[in-house]
Design a protein around this motif. Structure first.
Motif, short mmCIF file in Angstrom:
data_model
loop_
_atom_site.label_atom_id
_atom_site.label_comp_id
_atom_site.label_asym_id
_atom_site.label_seq_id
_atom_site.Cartn_x
_atom_site.Cartn_y
_atom_site.Cartn_z
N VAL A 48 -80.39 10.73 10.78
CA VAL A 48 -79.47 9.78 10.18
C VAL A 48 -78.22 9.74 11.05
CG1 VAL A 48 -78.08 9.25 8.15
CG2 VAL A 48 -80.37 10.21 7.87
N ARG A 49 -77.88 8.56 11.59
CA ARG A 49 -76.74 8.45 12.51
C ARG A 49 -75.40 8.55 11.81
NH1 ARG A 49 -79.32 3.50 15.57
NH2 ARG A 49 -80.84 4.62 16.81
N SER A 50 -75.28 7.88 10.66
CA SER A 50 -74.00 7.88 9.94
C SER A 50 -74.26 8.32 8.50
CB SER A 50 -73.38 6.48 9.98
OG SER A 50 -72.22 6.45 9.21
N PRO A 51 -74.16 9.62 8.23
CA PRO A 51 -74.47 10.13 6.88
C PRO A 51 -73.64 9.48 5.78
CG PRO A 51 -74.24 11.94 8.44
CD PRO A 51 -73.83 10.69 9.16
N LYS A 52 -72.36 9.24 6.02
CA LYS A 52 -71.51 8.65 5.00
C LYS A 52 -71.98 7.24 4.64
CE LYS A 52 -66.68 7.56 4.09
NZ LYS A 52 -65.35 7.48 4.68
#
Length: 180
Positions: free
Chosen positions: A54-58
């Motif tokens: 996942v590149r951008s967890p947020k």
């Protein structure tokens, strides 16, 4: 040591929880709904696999919570509201209550006793006209009597049954109405 997607997402959720709640509240219009969607997003983190990082967890958590909220809204549209359920529960049950059923059965038995007291031809006339719906002419033909005799027998039978049931006699039972 390589960090798994689930671990990265859980860590990000803990770090950004308040910020995510604020963003979701603005987007969804309800703080309670935002908390609920974020909680369910946390529960769904168990389903995330490690095949693709996942590149951008947020952003991933935010999008998951938004999708959950959309699913809940769609499901809510398919459900009945509390007011609709109340309306359905208040519908009148048109079946008679037990006391009315008992009363009706009692009246039927009283009517059967009154009919049993009639002479056979009057009982036959009443049965064929009032219950079977035949005309006086049909009954007269089948009994080989005049229509006037059938009408007289019917009148006497109705009067007898009305008296037995303490009812007012029926003046006329169907047929054409006299001209005014």
């Amino acid at each position: 040591m390589i960090e798994t997607n689930r671990a990265r997402l859980c860590s990000q959720l803990v770090q950004s929880y308040d910020e995510l709640v604020k963003q979701l509240t603005r987007r969804l219009g309800s703080s309670d709904f935002a908390h609920e969607a974020l909680h369910e997003a946390f529960l769904r983190l168990d389903r995330v696999n490690d095949a693709t990082p996942v590149r951008s967890p947020k952003d991933y958590i935010f999008c998951t919570a938004i999708n959950i909220a959309k699913d809940h809204k769609k499901a809510g549209l398919r459900r009945l509201s509390a007011a609709s359920v109340d309306v359905l529960l208040d519908l009148c049950d048109e079946s008679p209550d037990p006391s009315r059923v008992a009363e009706a059965r009692s009246e039927i038995e009283a009517f059967k006793r009154a009919m049993a007291q009639l002479p056979p031809r009057r009982r036959e006339v009443l049965q064929r006209i009032a219950i079977e719906g035949r005309t006086a002419q049909e009954v007269a033909t089948s009994l080989q009597v005049t229509t006037r005799t059938v009408e007289t027998d019917l009148k006497h039978a109705l009067t007898h049954c009305a008296d037995s049931l303490s009812r007012k006699p029926v003046a006329r039972l169907g047929g054409p109405r006299p001209r005014a």
